[in-house]
Scaffold this motif. Structure first.
Motif, mmCIF file in Angstrom:
data_model
loop_
_atom_site.group_PDB
_atom_site.id
_atom_site.type_symbol
_atom_site.label_atom_id
_atom_site.label_comp_id
_atom_site.label_asym_id
_atom_site.label_seq_id
_atom_site.Cartn_x
_atom_site.Cartn_y
_atom_site.Cartn_z
ATOM 1 N N UNK A 1 9.539 10.882 24.406
ATOM 2 C CA UNK A 1 7.419 9.362 24.891
ATOM 3 C C UNK A 1 8.193 8.226 24.053
ATOM 4 N N UNK A 2 8.706 8.094 22.891
ATOM 5 C CA UNK A 2 9.104 6.891 21.962
ATOM 6 C C UNK A 2 10.247 5.901 22.922
ATOM 7 N N UNK A 3 10.532 6.918 23.511
ATOM 8 C CA UNK A 3 12.199 6.296 24.293
ATOM 9 C C UNK A 3 11.200 6.178 25.394
ATOM 10 N N UNK A 4 10.794 6.543 25.915
ATOM 11 C CA UNK A 4 10.074 6.345 27.283
ATOM 12 C C UNK A 4 9.244 4.600 27.018
ATOM 13 N N UNK A 5 8.947 4.822 25.788
ATOM 14 C CA UNK A 5 8.155 3.266 25.774
ATOM 15 C C UNK A 5 9.212 2.224 25.341
ATOM 16 N N UNK A 6 9.730 2.897 24.679
ATOM 17 C CA UNK A 6 10.964 1.700 24.433
ATOM 18 C C UNK A 6 11.688 0.863 25.453
ATOM 19 N N UNK A 7 11.670 1.960 26.624
ATOM 20 C CA UNK A 7 12.034 1.620 27.935
ATOM 21 C C UNK A 7 11.434 0.992 28.947
ATOM 22 N N UNK B 1 15.099 -2.796 33.129
ATOM 23 C CA UNK B 1 15.246 -1.509 32.146
ATOM 24 C C UNK B 1 13.721 -0.605 33.517
ATOM 25 N N UNK B 2 14.510 0.054 34.415
ATOM 26 C CA UNK B 2 13.431 0.990 34.288
ATOM 27 C C UNK B 2 12.772 2.344 34.058
ATOM 28 N N UNK B 3 12.329 2.843 34.592
ATOM 29 C CA UNK B 3 12.022 3.786 33.832
ATOM 30 C C UNK B 3 11.231 4.729 34.957
ATOM 31 N N UNK C 1 7.621 14.856 30.518
ATOM 32 C CA UNK C 1 7.241 16.444 30.167
ATOM 33 C C UNK C 1 7.563 17.388 29.379
ATOM 34 N N UNK C 2 9.390 17.327 29.133
ATOM 35 C CA UNK C 2 9.424 17.919 28.228
ATOM 36 C C UNK C 2 10.442 16.642 27.268
ATOM 37 N N UNK C 3 11.516 16.459 27.485
ATOM 38 C CA UNK C 3 12.838 15.689 26.143
ATOM 39 C C UNK C 3 13.357 14.452 26.389
ATOM 40 N N UNK C 4 13.142 14.947 28.414
ATOM 41 C CA UNK C 4 14.201 14.529 29.410
ATOM 42 C C UNK C 4 13.499 13.119 29.249
ATOM 43 N N UNK C 5 14.785 11.737 29.160
ATOM 44 C CA UNK C 5 14.015 10.421 30.196
ATOM 45 C C UNK C 5 14.962 10.101 30.934
ATOM 46 N N UNK C 6 14.753 9.374 32.407
ATOM 47 C CA UNK C 6 15.801 9.489 32.962
ATOM 48 C C UNK C 6 15.317 7.359 33.206
ATOM 49 N N UNK C 7 16.339 6.577 32.937
ATOM 50 C CA UNK C 7 16.403 4.963 32.893
ATOM 51 C C UNK C 7 17.135 4.758 34.197
ATOM 52 N N UNK D 1 20.254 7.720 37.520
ATOM 53 C CA UNK D 1 19.801 7.563 36.697
ATOM 54 C C UNK D 1 20.778 8.176 35.551
ATOM 55 N N UNK D 2 20.693 7.136 34.466
ATOM 56 C CA UNK D 2 21.003 7.249 32.915
ATOM 57 C C UNK D 2 19.709 8.681 32.860
ATOM 58 N N UNK D 3 20.235 9.801 31.968
ATOM 59 C CA UNK D 3 19.553 10.595 31.200
ATOM 60 C C UNK D 3 19.621 10.824 29.527
ATOM 61 N N UNK D 4 18.451 10.692 29.204
ATOM 62 C CA UNK D 4 18.613 10.796 27.722
ATOM 63 C C UNK D 4 17.754 12.267 27.482
ATOM 64 N N UNK D 5 18.648 13.160 26.855
ATOM 65 C CA UNK D 5 17.953 15.049 26.633
ATOM 66 C C UNK D 5 17.838 14.290 25.519
ATOM 67 N N UNK D 6 16.695 14.516 24.588
ATOM 68 C CA UNK D 6 15.936 14.478 23.013
ATOM 69 C C UNK D 6 15.888 15.749 22.961
#
Ligand code: PLP
Length: 458
Positions: free
Chosen positions: A370-376, A382-384, A389-395, A430-435
Motif C-alpha cells: 500500500x505504501x508503494x502504491x501511495x508513492x506511485x 508515474x501511473x499505478x 490486494x496482496x503485495x504486488x504493485x504494477x506501475x 508494466x513494471x512489477x514490484x512483488x514485496x
C-alpha cells in the motif's frame, strides 16, 4: 603413502560448525562485494567471473574443503539476486527466515529420505502431523483432509490435475482463467490432457459468469482452476461465486493459492480467502509468503481418499507385509522417491512464530505494498495500475511506450541497482514490484521510485 582420512560427515557437529563459520563469512564477504540487490554488468560479466574463479570443475587434486567452500560460496553470494535486499522485488522470490534456513541445514545434515519409514522415522511422523494440521487450516469443516509436501506450486498444480484425471479419466477438461499460472498448461501437457480452456480475464480475475458459461458449454467432466494470488497482479479470483458455478455445473474446483494461501495463517486478511474451503484441492507455497528457503510447497486435498490414486508399491520400500506389520507406507505421499524433509523448516517456523508472528509478517508486506502504491500515486510521472490486494504493485511511466518500460527494467538489472519484474495487463507492459520482504521500509520504496524515475531505458 597413507590415504588421507575422508572428510567429516555433516552429522558430526564439530567440523560442521567450523565449516559453517567459513560459509557464513563467505556469505557476508560476497554480499559486501556485490553491494546491491544484483551483481552489476549483466549475464556476460557474471558468467566471465564465474568461469575465471571456478577454473577446473573437477581438478586433479582438490583445493581442500575450506578453500572450496570459501571461494564458491563467496562467488555465488557476490553474484546473487538477493531477495533479502529491499530493492530485489521482481518475483515471488522470498527472503528466507534465518530460523528456517538453520532448520534446513539440520535437515541436510540428518538427510532423512521421506520415501520409507526406515530412512525417516521422526521426520515422517512430523510430516504427517504438520500436513494434517495445515490441511485442517485449509479445510476446517472437512472430515478427513490431508496434504502432500511438494517442491512448490508447479508440482502441486500438476498433482491436482493428476488427481482430477484419476477421478474422472482422460476425458477431463481443465478450465482456467487467462490469469492462471503457466504450470497448469504444462501440467495438462505432461499428463496427456487437452490444453486447458482459458477464460479471458480482462479485469485481472475470473468473471464467474464467463466461467459459468464455459462450464455450461463443456461436455464431460471439468476441473475449474481458480487462483488466489495471481502471479502478475496478486489478485484473488472471486472464489465463492466460482465455487457456486462449479456446484451448479457439477465441476470440481482447484484453487492455486500458491501466493495468497498463507493469508489463512493470520487473522487480519483471512477473509480474502473466503470460499477456499469449497475447493477439492488447494495449492499452497511456503516459499513465497511463508519465508521458507526453496522448496516448501503443499497440495491440500479435501478428501484424503483422493490420494489413494498415488498408491504405489516397491518391495524394498513398502512391502505389503511390512505395511501390515505397522511400518508406515510413505511411497504414496509423493510421485518422487528420495525426498528431502522439507517439512522440518516449515514446522520450526510455524512453532517459532505462531499465528500471530506469521500474520504480522503477512500484514507488514501487505502494508508495504500500500505504501508503494501511495508513492506511485504521488509521483507525477508515474501511473499505478490499481491499488494492490496482496503485495504486488504494477506501475509504469505515464504515457511511455512498452519498449521504454522494458528498457527501464533491463537498465536497472544491468546496473545491479534494482530488480523489478514485468507484467502485461490492460494490453500494456508494466513494471512489477512483488514485496515479500517484511524488513523493507517506506524509505527503501521511495528510493526505488527515485531509481525508476531517473532511469533511462536500455
Ligand atoms: C500463482 C502461482 N502458482 C504456481 C506457481 C509456481 O510455483 P513454484 O515456482 O513454486 O513451482 C507460482 C509461481 O510464482 C505462482 O505465482
Amino acid at each position: 603413502m597413507r590415504a588421507a582420512p575422508p572428510p567429516p560427515l555433516a552429522a558430526r557437529p564439530t567440523p560442521l560448525s567450523r565449516l559453517l563459520g567459513i560459509a557464513l563469512d563467505a556469505l557476508r564477504t560476497g554480499a559486501e562485494e556485490r553491494g546491491g540487490p544484483l551483481p552489476a554488468g549483466g549475464p556476460e560479466a557474471v558468467t566471465a567471473r564465474v568461469r575465471s574463479v571456478l577454473g577446473a570443475v573437477l581438478p586433479e587434486t582438490g583445493t581442500g574443503q575450506d578453500e572450496a567452500l570459501r571461494t564458491l560460496v563467496h562467488l555465488v553470494a557476490a553474484g546473487a539476486a538477493d531477495p533479502a535486499h529491499p530493492l530485489c522485488a521482481a518475483h515471488l522470490h522470498t527472503p528466507p527466515l534465518a530460523v528456517a534456513a538453520a532448520a534446513d541445514l539440520a535437515a541436510a545434515a540428518l538427510n532423512p529420505s521421506m520415501d520409507s519409514w526406515d530412512q525417516a522415522p521422526a521426520a515422517s511422523a512430523l510430516e504427517a502431523e504438520v500436513t494434517a494440521a495445515l490441511a485442517g487450516e485449509v479445510f476446517p469443516a472437512a472430515g478427513r483432509p490431508d496434504a502432500l509436501v511438494t517442491t512448490g506450486g508447479t508440482e502441486s498444480n500438476q498433482l491436482a490435475l493428476l488427481l482430477a484425471r484419476e477421478r474422472h479419466g482422460p476425458g477431463l477438461t481443465v478450465v482456467t482463467g487467462a490469469n492462471a499460472h503457466h504450470s497448469l498448461r504444462r501440467a495438462a501437457w505432461l499428463l496427456g490432457l487437452p490444453e486447458p480452456v482459458a477464460v479471458p480475464t480482462p479485469s485481472g480475475v475470473l468473471d464467474p459468469e464467463a466461467a459459468a458459461r464455459t462450464l455450461a458449454g463443456t461436455d464431460g467432466p471439468v476441473l475449474l482452476s481458480a487462483t488466489a494470488g495471481t502471479t502478475d497482479e496478486g489478485l484473488i479470483d472471486p472464489l465463492p461465486q466460482l465455487a457456486d458455478a462449479c456446484a451448479a455445473h457439477g465441476a470440481d474446483l482447484h484453487v492455486d493459492a500458491a501466493y495468497g494461501g498463507p493469508l489463512l495463517l493470520g487473522s487480519a486478511h483471512r477473509h480474502l480467502l473466503a470460499g477456499l474451503d469449497r475447493a477439492r484441492t488447494v495449492t499452497l507455497d511456503l516459499h513465497k509468503l511463508g519465508w521458507q528457503p526453496v522448496a516448501a510447497g503443499l497440495l491440500a486435498v479435501r478428501e484424503a481418499g483422493d490420494l489413494a490414486a498415488l498408491a504405489h508399491t516397491a518391495d524394498y520400500l513398502n512391502a505389503g507385509d511390512d505395511t501390515e506389520a505397522g511400518l508406515p507406507d510413505l511411497l504414496g505421499r509423493s510421485p518422487r522417491t528420495t525426498r528431502r524433509p522439507d517439512v522440518l523448516k516449515a514446522a520450526v517456523t510455524l512453532r517459532a512464530l505462531g499465528r500471530t508472528g506469521l500474520g504480522a509478517l503477512v500484514d507488514l508486506c501487505l502494508e508495504r505494498a500500500q505504501d508503494l502504491a501511495d508513492l506511485v500515486e504521488k509521483a507525477p510521472g508515474l501511473e499505478l495500475r490499481a491499488r494492490p490486494v496482496l503485495t504486488t504493485v504494477l506501475f509504469r511511466p505515464a504515457g511511455a511506450e512498452d519498449a521504454r518500460v522494458a528498457g527501464i527494467r533491463r537498465a536497472l538489472l544491468a546496473d545491479g541497482r534494482a530488480v523489478l519484474g514485468r507484467a502485461e495487463a490492460d494490453g500494456r507492459l508494466w513494471l512489477k514490484a512483488t514485496l515479500l520482504n517484511p524488513h523493507t521500509t517506506p524509505d527503501d520504496l521511495a528510493q526505488l521510485i527515485t531509481l525508476v524515475e531517473g532511469s533511462s531505458d536500455r
